[in-house]
Scaffold this motif. Sequence first.
Motif, PDB file in Angstrom:
ATOM      1  N   ILE A  43       0.947  -1.188   0.031  1.00  0.00           N
ATOM      2  CA  ILE A  43       0.064   0.178  -0.070  1.00  0.00           C
ATOM      3  C   ILE A  43       0.901   1.260   0.100  1.00  0.00           C
ATOM      4  CG2 ILE A  43      -1.650   1.532   1.178  1.00  0.00           C
ATOM      5  CD1 ILE A  43      -2.707  -1.511   2.067  1.00  0.00           C
ATOM      6  N   LEU A  44       1.947   1.356   0.806  1.00  0.00           N
ATOM      7  CA  LEU A  44       2.812   2.518   0.981  1.00  0.00           C
ATOM      8  C   LEU A  44       3.562   2.713  -0.422  1.00  0.00           C
ATOM      9  CD1 LEU A  44       4.038   2.264   4.603  1.00  0.00           C
ATOM     10  CD2 LEU A  44       2.361   3.891   3.430  1.00  0.00           C
ATOM     11  N   ALA A  45       3.958   1.605  -0.979  1.00  0.00           N
ATOM     12  CA  ALA A  45       4.703   1.767  -2.242  1.00  0.00           C
ATOM     13  C   ALA A  45       3.784   2.357  -3.169  1.00  0.00           C
ATOM     14  CB  ALA A  45       5.214   0.368  -2.617  1.00  0.00           C
ATOM     15  N   LEU A  46       2.389   1.711  -3.443  1.00  0.00           N
ATOM     16  CA  LEU A  46       1.607   2.299  -4.385  1.00  0.00           C
ATOM     17  C   LEU A  46       1.389   3.667  -4.207  1.00  0.00           C
ATOM     18  CD1 LEU A  46      -1.030  -0.783  -4.243  1.00  0.00           C
ATOM     19  CD2 LEU A  46       0.325   0.037  -6.321  1.00  0.00           C
ATOM     20  N   VAL A  47       1.134   4.203  -3.037  1.00  0.00           N
ATOM     21  CA  VAL A  47       0.885   5.505  -2.801  1.00  0.00           C
ATOM     22  C   VAL A  47       1.904   6.458  -3.092  1.00  0.00           C
ATOM     23  CG1 VAL A  47       0.388   7.005  -0.680  1.00  0.00           C
ATOM     24  CG2 VAL A  47      -1.071   4.845  -0.882  1.00  0.00           C
ATOM     25  N   ARG A  48       3.010   6.046  -2.644  1.00  0.00           N
ATOM     26  CA  ARG A  48       4.337   6.588  -3.041  1.00  0.00           C
ATOM     27  C   ARG A  48       4.571   6.781  -4.466  1.00  0.00           C
ATOM     28  NH1 ARG A  48       7.121   4.217   2.085  1.00  0.00           N
ATOM     29  NH2 ARG A  48       6.720   5.569   3.549  1.00  0.00           N
ATOM     30  N   ALA A  49       4.376   5.774  -5.125  1.00  0.00           N
ATOM     31  CA  ALA A  49       4.664   5.605  -6.562  1.00  0.00           C
ATOM     32  C   ALA A  49       3.768   6.555  -7.356  1.00  0.00           C
ATOM     33  CB  ALA A  49       4.716   4.209  -7.027  1.00  0.00           C
ATOM     34  N   ALA A  50       2.359   6.697  -6.693  1.00  0.00           N
ATOM     35  CA  ALA A  50       1.412   7.584  -7.399  1.00  0.00           C
ATOM     36  C   ALA A  50       1.549   8.857  -7.301  1.00  0.00           C
ATOM     37  CB  ALA A  50      -0.141   7.156  -6.773  1.00  0.00           C
ATOM     38  N   GLY A  51       2.515   9.331  -5.998  1.00  0.00           N
ATOM     39  CA  GLY A  51       2.689  10.575  -5.737  1.00  0.00           C
ATOM     40  C   GLY A  51       1.489  11.329  -4.982  1.00  0.00           C
ATOM     41  N   ILE A  52       0.986  10.538  -4.031  1.00  0.00           N
ATOM     42  CA  ILE A  52      -0.118  11.076  -3.174  1.00  0.00           C
ATOM     43  C   ILE A  52       0.366  10.734  -1.769  1.00  0.00           C
ATOM     44  CG2 ILE A  52      -1.915  11.134  -5.086  1.00  0.00           C
ATOM     45  CD1 ILE A  52      -3.055   8.486  -3.783  1.00  0.00           C
ATOM     46  N   GLY A  53      -0.467  11.306  -0.830  1.00  0.00           N
ATOM     47  CA  GLY A  53      -0.351  10.996   0.598  1.00  0.00           C
ATOM     48  C   GLY A  53      -1.329   9.777   0.922  1.00  0.00           C
ATOM     49  N   HIS A  87     -10.166  -2.936   7.252  1.00  0.00           N
ATOM     50  CA  HIS A  87     -11.239  -2.592   6.541  1.00  0.00           C
ATOM     51  C   HIS A  87     -10.863  -2.315   5.193  1.00  0.00           C
ATOM     52  CE1 HIS A  87     -14.000  -2.297  10.197  1.00  0.00           C
ATOM     53  NE2 HIS A  87     -13.051  -1.599  10.640  1.00  0.00           N
ATOM     54  N   PRO A  88     -10.275  -3.439   4.242  1.00  0.00           N
ATOM     55  CA  PRO A  88      -9.991  -2.953   2.737  1.00  0.00           C
ATOM     56  C   PRO A  88     -10.799  -2.059   2.039  1.00  0.00           C
ATOM     57  CG  PRO A  88      -9.715  -5.384   3.467  1.00  0.00           C
ATOM     58  CD  PRO A  88     -10.651  -4.817   4.396  1.00  0.00           C
ATOM     59  N   ILE A  89     -12.203  -2.068   2.248  1.00  0.00           N
ATOM     60  CA  ILE A  89     -13.087  -1.146   1.567  1.00  0.00           C
ATOM     61  C   ILE A  89     -12.269   0.389   1.677  1.00  0.00           C
ATOM     62  CG2 ILE A  89     -14.728  -0.642   3.288  1.00  0.00           C
ATOM     63  CD1 ILE A  89     -15.262  -1.140  -0.336  1.00  0.00           C
ATOM     64  N   LEU A  90     -11.868   0.778   2.516  1.00  0.00           N
ATOM     65  CA  LEU A  90     -11.060   1.797   2.873  1.00  0.00           C
ATOM     66  C   LEU A  90     -10.028   2.485   1.758  1.00  0.00           C
ATOM     67  CD1 LEU A  90     -10.664   1.921   6.724  1.00  0.00           C
ATOM     68  CD2 LEU A  90     -12.457   3.408   5.394  1.00  0.00           C
ATOM     69  N   LEU A  91      -9.391   1.326   1.302  1.00  0.00           N
ATOM     70  CA  LEU A  91      -8.429   1.611   0.023  1.00  0.00           C
ATOM     71  C   LEU A  91      -9.371   2.291  -0.937  1.00  0.00           C
ATOM     72  CD1 LEU A  91      -5.380   1.889  -0.558  1.00  0.00           C
ATOM     73  CD2 LEU A  91      -5.542  -0.647  -1.460  1.00  0.00           C
ATOM     74  N   ASN A  92      -8.978   3.295  -1.483  1.00  0.00           N
ATOM     75  CA  ASN A  92      -9.346   3.875  -2.664  1.00  0.00           C
ATOM     76  C   ASN A  92      -9.247   3.162  -3.996  1.00  0.00           C
ATOM     77  OD1 ASN A  92     -11.352   5.696  -4.121  1.00  0.00           O
ATOM     78  ND2 ASN A  92     -10.377   7.481  -3.316  1.00  0.00           N
ATOM     79  N   ARG A  93      -9.967   3.041  -4.953  1.00  0.00           N
ATOM     80  CA  ARG A  93      -9.884   2.258  -6.293  1.00  0.00           C
ATOM     81  C   ARG A  93     -10.109   3.074  -7.285  1.00  0.00           C
ATOM     82  NH1 ARG A  93     -14.537   1.286  -3.028  1.00  0.00           N
ATOM     83  NH2 ARG A  93     -16.300   1.728  -4.345  1.00  0.00           N
ATOM     84  N   PRO A  94      -9.805   2.574  -8.356  1.00  0.00           N
ATOM     85  CA  PRO A  94      -8.534   1.578  -8.504  1.00  0.00           C
ATOM     86  C   PRO A  94      -7.216   2.057  -8.541  1.00  0.00           C
ATOM     87  CG  PRO A  94      -9.489   1.997 -10.535  1.00  0.00           C
ATOM     88  CD  PRO A  94     -10.147   2.979  -9.715  1.00  0.00           C
ATOM     89  N   PHE A  95      -6.234   1.457  -7.885  1.00  0.00           N
ATOM     90  CA  PHE A  95      -4.882   1.784  -8.098  1.00  0.00           C
ATOM     91  C   PHE A  95      -4.534   0.861  -9.358  1.00  0.00           C
ATOM     92  CE2 PHE A  95      -4.556   3.655  -3.970  1.00  0.00           C
ATOM     93  CZ  PHE A  95      -3.481   4.392  -4.251  1.00  0.00           C
ATOM     94  N   VAL A  96      -3.636   1.553 -10.199  1.00  0.00           N
ATOM     95  CA  VAL A  96      -2.995   0.859 -11.544  1.00  0.00           C
ATOM     96  C   VAL A  96      -1.715   1.054 -11.515  1.00  0.00           C
ATOM     97  CG1 VAL A  96      -3.242   0.572 -13.903  1.00  0.00           C
ATOM     98  CG2 VAL A  96      -5.325   1.115 -12.865  1.00  0.00           C
ATOM     99  N   GLU A  97      -0.904   0.063 -11.835  1.00  0.00           N
ATOM    100  CA  GLU A  97       0.440  -0.081 -11.931  1.00  0.00           C
ATOM    101  C   GLU A  97       0.858  -0.443 -13.234  1.00  0.00           C
ATOM    102  OE1 GLU A  97       3.648  -1.314  -8.693  1.00  0.00           O
ATOM    103  OE2 GLU A  97       2.262  -3.062  -9.061  1.00  0.00           O
TER     104      GLU A  97
END
Length: 140
Positions: A43-53, A87-97
Motif C-alpha cells: 500500500i505504501l509503495a503504491l501511494v508513494r509511486a502514485a505521488g499522493i499521501g 477494512h480493505p474497502i477503505l483503500l480507494n480504487r482503482p490503483f493501476v500499476e
Amino acid sequence: MTVTIFHNPDCGTSRNTLAMIRQSGVEPLVIAYLTNPPDRARILALVRAAGIGLRQAIRQKGTPYADLGLDNPALTNDDLLDAIAAHPILLNRPFVETPRGVRLCRPSELVLDILENPDIGPFSKEDGEVIIDEQGKRLA
C-alpha cells in the motif's frame, strides 16, 4: 508489458478503468483487493509511486471512515494502515500499476496517462460519458 489493477468489480470507476486497459490491448493482472488486500508495504509503495499521501488513498464514501474517526488529523500512517488492514474497502480504487507509472485512477481516464498504448479508440464510460470520441479525440 505487465499491468496490475487493484480492482473492485462493484465500482463503476474500477470497471471503466479495467475496460480501458483491456481496450488498449492488455490483459492486466486483476487483484480483487477486497478479498486479497495488499499488505502495508505494498500500500505504501503504491501511494508513494502514485505521488499522493496515504490520506488521499483512503475512501470515505460508502466505508466506515467516519465511524472509525479517521478524519482525526492526529492519526499516524500506522493508524491509517491498521484501519485499511481491518477494512480493505477503505483503500480507494482503482490503483493501476504499469511500466509507465502508478495512478489512483479517479477519474478512470487517468489510466490513459500510464498505458503504453493510450490510443484506445472510441470509449464511453458505463454512464455514457464519452472519454474518446469517434475521431480519437480525448474529451476528458
